[in-house]
Structure formats: structure tokens, C-alpha cells
Design an enzyme around this catalytic site. Structure first.
Site, mmCIF file in Angstrom:
data_model
loop_
_atom_site.group_PDB
_atom_site.id
_atom_site.type_symbol
_atom_site.label_atom_id
_atom_site.label_comp_id
_atom_site.label_asym_id
_atom_site.label_seq_id
_atom_site.Cartn_x
_atom_site.Cartn_y
_atom_site.Cartn_z
ATOM 1 N N GLY A 1 -4.090 29.024 48.933
ATOM 2 C CA GLY A 1 -5.157 30.010 49.131
ATOM 3 C C GLY A 1 -5.670 30.388 47.760
ATOM 4 O O GLY A 1 -4.964 31.032 46.999
ATOM 5 N N HIS A 2 -6.862 29.914 47.412
ATOM 6 C CA HIS A 2 -7.424 30.159 46.075
ATOM 7 C C HIS A 2 -8.636 31.072 46.207
ATOM 8 O O HIS A 2 -9.474 30.885 47.083
ATOM 9 C CB HIS A 2 -7.823 28.836 45.420
ATOM 10 C CG HIS A 2 -6.654 27.918 45.204
ATOM 11 N ND1 HIS A 2 -6.773 26.674 44.654
ATOM 12 C CD2 HIS A 2 -5.336 28.077 45.458
ATOM 13 C CE1 HIS A 2 -5.576 26.110 44.582
ATOM 14 N NE2 HIS A 2 -4.691 26.942 45.084
ATOM 15 N N ASP B 1 -0.296 31.403 43.199
ATOM 16 C CA ASP B 1 -1.184 32.569 43.191
ATOM 17 C C ASP B 1 -1.414 33.126 41.787
ATOM 18 O O ASP B 1 -1.589 34.334 41.601
ATOM 19 C CB ASP B 1 -0.634 33.668 44.124
ATOM 20 C CG ASP B 1 -0.394 33.140 45.519
ATOM 21 O OD1 ASP B 1 -1.203 32.308 45.972
ATOM 22 O OD2 ASP B 1 0.604 33.549 46.151
ATOM 23 N N GLN C 1 -0.225 25.257 44.832
ATOM 24 C CA GLN C 1 1.166 25.662 44.653
ATOM 25 C C GLN C 1 1.464 25.776 43.145
ATOM 26 O O GLN C 1 0.566 26.098 42.391
ATOM 27 C CB GLN C 1 2.139 24.719 45.378
ATOM 28 C CG GLN C 1 2.083 24.819 46.887
ATOM 29 C CD GLN C 1 0.840 24.219 47.514
ATOM 30 O OE1 GLN C 1 0.538 23.062 47.324
ATOM 31 N NE2 GLN C 1 0.103 25.008 48.263
ATOM 32 N N LYS D 1 -5.430 30.138 40.000
ATOM 33 C CA LYS D 1 -5.916 28.775 39.746
ATOM 34 C C LYS D 1 -7.366 28.628 40.188
ATOM 35 O O LYS D 1 -8.144 27.906 39.561
ATOM 36 C CB LYS D 1 -5.030 27.749 40.486
ATOM 37 C CG LYS D 1 -3.588 27.741 40.006
ATOM 38 C CD LYS D 1 -2.736 26.784 40.794
ATOM 39 C CE LYS D 1 -2.462 27.205 42.199
ATOM 40 N NZ LYS D 1 -1.636 28.418 42.345
HETATM 41 P P1 GDP Z 1 -4.379 30.906 43.205
HETATM 42 O O1 GDP Z 1 -3.695 30.562 44.482
HETATM 43 O O2 GDP Z 1 -3.612 30.507 42.007
HETATM 44 O O3 GDP Z 1 -5.806 30.420 43.137
HETATM 45 O O4 GDP Z 1 -4.454 32.509 43.169
HETATM 46 P P2 GDP Z 1 -4.832 33.487 44.390
HETATM 47 O O5 GDP Z 1 -6.298 33.438 44.609
HETATM 48 O O6 GDP Z 1 -3.938 33.232 45.554
HETATM 49 O O7 GDP Z 1 -4.365 34.888 43.797
HETATM 50 C C1 GDP Z 1 -4.882 35.363 42.604
HETATM 51 C C2 GDP Z 1 -5.577 36.705 42.892
HETATM 52 O O8 GDP Z 1 -5.827 37.342 41.661
HETATM 53 C C3 GDP Z 1 -6.918 36.575 43.544
HETATM 54 O O9 GDP Z 1 -7.153 37.706 44.347
HETATM 55 C C4 GDP Z 1 -7.905 36.535 42.370
HETATM 56 O O10 GDP Z 1 -9.209 36.988 42.709
HETATM 57 C C5 GDP Z 1 -7.227 37.498 41.452
HETATM 58 N N1 GDP Z 1 -7.435 37.263 40.009
HETATM 59 C C6 GDP Z 1 -7.492 36.089 39.331
HETATM 60 N N2 GDP Z 1 -7.560 36.316 38.000
HETATM 61 C C7 GDP Z 1 -7.544 37.662 37.861
HETATM 62 C C8 GDP Z 1 -7.564 38.523 36.714
HETATM 63 O O11 GDP Z 1 -7.589 38.102 35.562
HETATM 64 N N3 GDP Z 1 -7.504 39.878 36.965
HETATM 65 C C9 GDP Z 1 -7.439 40.393 38.240
HETATM 66 N N4 GDP Z 1 -7.365 41.705 38.398
HETATM 67 N N5 GDP Z 1 -7.425 39.603 39.320
HETATM 68 C C10 GDP Z 1 -7.462 38.258 39.132
HETATM 69 P P1 IMO Z 2 -1.394 28.565 46.017
HETATM 70 O O1 IMO Z 2 -2.052 27.226 45.811
HETATM 71 C C1 IMO Z 2 2.240 30.810 46.831
HETATM 72 C C2 IMO Z 2 5.282 28.789 49.277
HETATM 73 C C3 IMO Z 2 5.551 29.405 50.643
HETATM 74 C C4 IMO Z 2 7.027 29.065 50.804
HETATM 75 C C5 IMO Z 2 7.100 27.662 50.192
HETATM 76 C C6 IMO Z 2 7.035 26.525 51.190
HETATM 77 O O2 IMO Z 2 -2.282 29.571 46.671
HETATM 78 O O3 IMO Z 2 -0.745 29.061 44.775
HETATM 79 P P2 IMO Z 2 5.051 25.451 52.604
HETATM 80 O O4 IMO Z 2 4.160 26.053 53.664
HETATM 81 O O5 IMO Z 2 4.327 24.890 51.438
HETATM 82 O O6 IMO Z 2 6.045 24.481 53.174
HETATM 83 O O7 IMO Z 2 5.938 26.715 52.061
HETATM 84 O O8 IMO Z 2 6.020 27.568 49.288
HETATM 85 N N1 IMO Z 2 3.862 28.451 49.019
HETATM 86 C C7 IMO Z 2 3.060 29.172 48.238
HETATM 87 N N2 IMO Z 2 3.272 30.347 47.576
HETATM 88 N N3 IMO Z 2 1.058 30.158 46.690
HETATM 89 C C8 IMO Z 2 0.843 28.980 47.324
HETATM 90 O O9 IMO Z 2 -0.267 28.255 47.121
HETATM 91 C C9 IMO Z 2 1.852 28.452 48.155
HETATM 92 N N4 IMO Z 2 1.966 27.339 48.906
HETATM 93 C C10 IMO Z 2 3.195 27.349 49.408
HETATM 94 O O10 IMO Z 2 5.337 30.810 50.617
HETATM 95 O O11 IMO Z 2 7.807 29.914 50.020
HETATM 96 MG MG MG Z 3 -3.012 31.448 46.229
#
Ligand code: GDP
Ligand code: IMO
Ligand code: MG
Length: 427
Positions: A40-41, A13, A223, A16
Site C-alpha cells: 500500500g503506497h 511503509d 515490502q 516508498k
Molecule cells: P510505502 O508503503 O513505503 O509507500 O509507505 P506508506 O504509503 O504505506 O506509508 C507512508 C505514509 O507516510 C503515507 O501516509 C505517506 O503519505 C506518509 N509520508 C511519506 N513521507 C512522509 C514524510 O516525509 N512526512 C510525513 N509526515 N508523512 C510522510
Molecule cells: P508496503 O509495500 C508493511 C507484512 C504483513 C505481514 C507480512 C506477511 O506498503 O511497504 P503477506 O500478506 O505479504 O504474506 O504478509 O508482511 N507486509 C507488509 N507490511 N508494508 C507492506 O507493504 C507489507 N506487505 C506485507 O503485515 O506481517
Molecule cells: Mg505501505
């Protein structure tokens, strides 16, 4: 710059999706190489928010072909519902390519994921419950079902029966659950074949040919490094290799073809699920980071655990991935603190060390050694150049860069596509 890897440097998270989208306009292929719909991106374009789970984030970029490569585990039902959700919002993915060798998540893998977590009680991993672990376990045990198997009914039946044989004993005798009918699983999987068939290809051949032609391929990590089954906080990890090495096996592309490896890292740290987290904050600062940074999971909605930036983890990520650069996200979230602590080393049983401890039990004992930086206490979400940032924010970024093991290529100051600052020309 033909082959670029974007991966998570912390526990996921990091942003990415946003970093991938940032490189979007110049890429020809956007490829997922590991994990599944546990990811979840988020991408925010013109104020509109899109979430991807299994589909590569490049699908929002015109002219970019999305690819799901062999290292990914695919739940066909989740894949099609994600495609349909995008279609309803006017985003079609007619050219999606799926590897014939990717493994299939079936309903029984999801059942097993959930019952094993329940069985672990307080030692649970906190998985996303999407069947990821059991599917990779079957892959390694050589009892998995691959996408290509869906196109031969008799092979599919044999494989489902073989895979369920032992599992049904375990489900009934260990977990006290009803056995799963192989016929039901086969029938469900066959229902996807017509829709899946035109998407299936040899993605290794496709991507290598694209690279031969000088086209740009972006490998979108899911991840993160600290969730890697080899290099993360085992056993509190996912079941794949999200590190850069996993891209090569997950796509069938050799390491010599990769030009850039970008680690996405937050200006603080978050984690979802169980496991050690040295800079975690169980106080008002942690709650505030969660609220200001909107730190709730995209896939499961769970509140994320929050803590300060950890440079030991950054250096570790730079090392195990061979990072050529970092993309620092969410700097804007830190806009209200007077002082911002940064973990520069650990103290493990009275000894200070600046590298990742060798063993997991030492990592469990690691206490952060903090250095304090002056905050900037203003909204920076409108800044578009480094010079526009307040001096203290500039100092914070430069200080992190100095101790994190790789140069910073860009900084995120908001979720929007345009809310980024480029620090150096990456071409
Ligand atoms: P990922 O799994 O690595 O793609 O990240 P996620 O989407 O799960 O979580 C990142 C969250 O931060 C999302 O809600 C993005 O919209 C948000 N985000 C990404 N870059 C920035 C940033 O530079 N500033 C802020 N405030 N939010 C950001
Ligand atoms: P993105 O791509 C954050 C974590 C789960 C748990 C562990 C194992 O959005 O960064 P799994 O279902 O993969 O067997 O769970 O890994 N986990 C993540 N945490 N971001 C993710 O993906 C994750 N994908 C798995 O919360 O701790
Ligand atoms: Mg994510």
C-alpha cells in the site's frame, strides 16, 4: 542515470510511494518487481491522496509507463478494481504493461492464506490476507498459474485442476472447509482475459531495450528488507525478495545495469503484523508516534507498531542491498520530543554488538542500546532546504547519516510531493 531501485529499508511503509513519485518527472518506466497487492503506497499531490497497491506509483507521472514485471503476483480482480478506482478519479493507465510470466493469485490462494493464518493461532504471521504466500508457494512448487496461461483455456484448466488437486484434500481434511470447484476458478480467470490481453508483454525485453536506449527505469520496491524471505525476520516475513537482488530476478534485468539503489527509511521505525522488533515502544511514546505519524496500514487499516530509529537495521539494509543512498522520511513526525533516542547497537545476552545478529533467536533477544539526541520541538513541514531546518534537526539527520551505512540523498518533511529536502544532487 538509467536504472534506479527504490526499496524499503525497514519493515515496510517507509514512504516508498512518495520517494518514487519524487523521482517521477525524470523517469520513463516505473516497474513493480515483487510482491502483489499486499503493498500500500501513498502519494499526495496538491493535497490529494492516492493509494497504489499493485499499480506502480509512477502512474501519476505524465509520460511514465507503468510496468508489472514477472516477479509480481497478480490478483486480476484487484488489478482491475484498482485501475477502475483511478479511472473514476480521472487517472487513466492506458499504457500499463504486465508480464506474461507473472504468477496469478486466484480466489483459492486467498482462501488458503486466511485459513492457514487461522490455523496458526497465536503464532500467526499477521499476513495481509491477499493470497501472497500461497501463490509464491505454488510458484516455487512449480504448480503455479501464470498470466500467459489465461490465454489458453485447456492449459489453464489443466493447471487449475493440478493445483487444486492436493489443496482440496488439505482444505477438506485439515481445515474442514469445502473443496473448491476447478470449473468455477477457470471461469472466473477466463473472464479477465479480454481486458488483460492488450497489456501483456515480455517485460524483460521491453525494459532491457529501454535501458539500451538510455531511458530511465525506476524499480519501485514493495515490502522491505526486514520482510525479505531470505534476509528478513523469518518466518515473520513476506514470501518474496524485496531486497535489491530480487529486482534482477523479478524484472529480468542484470545487476550490472543498476546505477542507484535507494533505501527509503523512516526517521523512526514501524512494523505491521507479528515478529520481533527491538526498538518497539509499548508506551505513551509509541502511541504518540502512531498518532502524529498517522501510522495505520494503507492496505489493511491495522495500527502499525511504532519504535525509535534502529541504526543496526539501517546498516544491515545498506549492506544486503548495496545501497548507494538513503531517503529519510517523516522527520517532521519527531517534532514534539525533547530528547529522541536512536538505537546504535544491540545487547544480546549481555554482549554488545553493532551488526545484525546471525540467528533469529539472537535477534529475538536483542535489546537496543540507545544514544539520546536533542529534539527541535517545532514544525518543520514548511522547510525546503537543509539550512532551514532547526539546528537540532540538522544534527539528528547528520548523526543518523553517519551511523546508517550510506549517504542521505533526501529528507521528507511531510506527505506532499513538495515536502522534501534534497541533500545532494543525485544525477
Ligand atoms: P510505502 O508503503 O513505503 O509507500 O509507505 P506508506 O504509503 O504505506 O506509508 C507512508 C505514509 O507516510 C503515507 O501516509 C505517506 O503519505 C506518509 N509520508 C511519506 N513521507 C512522509 C514524510 O516525509 N512526512 C510525513 N509526515 N508523512 C510522510
Ligand atoms: P508496503 O509495500 C508493511 C507484512 C504483513 C505481514 C507480512 C506477511 O506498503 O511497504 P503477506 O500478506 O505479504 O504474506 O504478509 O508482511 N507486509 C507488509 N507490511 N508494508 C507492506 O507493504 C507489507 N506487505 C506485507 O503485515 O506481517
Ligand atoms: Mg505501505
Amino acid at each position: 542515470m538509467p536504472a534506479i531501485v527504490v526499496l524499503g529499508a525497514q519493515w515496510g511503509d517507509e514512504g516508498k510511494g512518495k520517494a518514487t513519485d519524487q523521482l517521477g518527472s525524470s523517469i520513463d518506466y516505473c516497474v513493480r518487481t515483487s510482491g502483489g497487492n499486499n503493498a500500500g503506497h501513498t502519494i499526495v499531490v496538491n493535497g490529494e491522496k492516492f493509494d497504489t497497491h499493485l499499480l506502480p506509483s509512477g502512474l501519476l507521472t505524465p509520460g511514465c509507463t507503468p510496468v508489472i514485471a514477472n516477479g509480481v503476483v497478480i490478483d486480476p480482480s484487484a488489478l482491475f478494481s484498482e485501475i477502475d478506482i483511478f479511472a473514476r478519479r480521472g487517472v487513466e493507465v492506458p499504457d500499463l504493461v504486465v508480464s506474461a510470466n507473472a504468477h496469478v493469485i486466484t480466489s483459492f490462494h486467498i482462501t488458503l492464506d486466511k485459513v492457514t493464518e487461522r490455523f496458526l493461532g497465536k503464532n500467526l504471521i499477521g499476513t495481509t490476507g491477499r493470497g501472497i504466500g500461497p501463490t509464491y508457494a505454488d510458484k516455487i512448487s512449480r504448480t503455479g498459474i501464470r498470466i500467459a496461461d489465461l490465454f489458453d483455456e485447456s492449459i489453464l484448466r489443466q493447471k487449475v485442476e493440478a493445483s487444486l488437486d492436493l489443496k482440496n484434500h488439505i482444505l477438506a481434511k485439515v481445515y474442514n472447509r469445502r473443496a473448491i470447484e476447478p470449473d468455477q476458478v477457470v471461469e472466473e480467470l477466463l473472464s479477465y482475459t479480454d481486458r488483460l490481453r492488450p497489456m501483456v508483454a515480455d517485460t524483460s525485453l521491453l525494459l532491457n531495450r529501454a535501458l539500451d536506449r538510455g531511458e530511465t527505469v525506476l524499480f519501485e520496491g514493495a515490502q522491505a528488507t526486514m520482510l525479505d524471505v531470505d534476509h528478513g525476520t523469518y518466518p515473520y516475513v513476506t514470501s518474496s525478495n524485496p531486497v535489491s537482488g530480487g529486482v534482477c530476478t523479478g524484472a529480468g534485468v542484470g545487476p550490472t545495469r543498476i546505477d542507484r539503489v535507494i533505501g527509503v527509511i523512516k526517521a523512526y521505525t514501524t512494523r505491521v503484523g507479528s515478529g520481533p522488533f527491538p526498538t518497539e515502544l509499548d508506551d505513551a511514546d509509541g502511541d504518540r508516534l502512531r498518532e502524529v505519524g498517522a501510522e495505520y496500514g494503507v492496505t489493511t487499516g491495522r495500527p502499525r507498531r511504532c519504535g525509535w530509529y534502529d541504526a543496526v537495521i539501517a546498516r544491515y539494509a545498506a549492506r544486503v542491498n548495496g545501497l548507494t543512498e538513503f531517503f529519510l522520511t517523516k522527520l517532521d513526525t519527531l517534532g514534539e520530543w525533547e530528547r529522541i533516542p536512536v538505537c546504535v547497537a544491540y545487547e544480546v545476552d549481555g554482549v554488545t554488538q553493532d551488526e545484525m545478529p546471525m540467528t533469529q533467536s539472537d535477534f529475538h533477544h536483542a535489546k537496543p542500546v540507545y544514544e539520546l539526541f536533542d529534539g527541535w520541538q517545532e514544525d518543520i513541514s514548511g522547510c525546503r532546504t537543509f539550512e532551514e531546518l532547526p539546528k537540532n534537526a540538522q544534527r539528528y539527520v547528520r548523526a543518523l547519516e553517519e551511523i546508517s551505512g550510506a549517504p542521505f540523498w533526501g529528507v521528507g518533511v511531510g506527505p506532499g510531493r513538495e515536502q522534501s529536502i534534497t541533500l545532494r544532487d543525485a544525477s
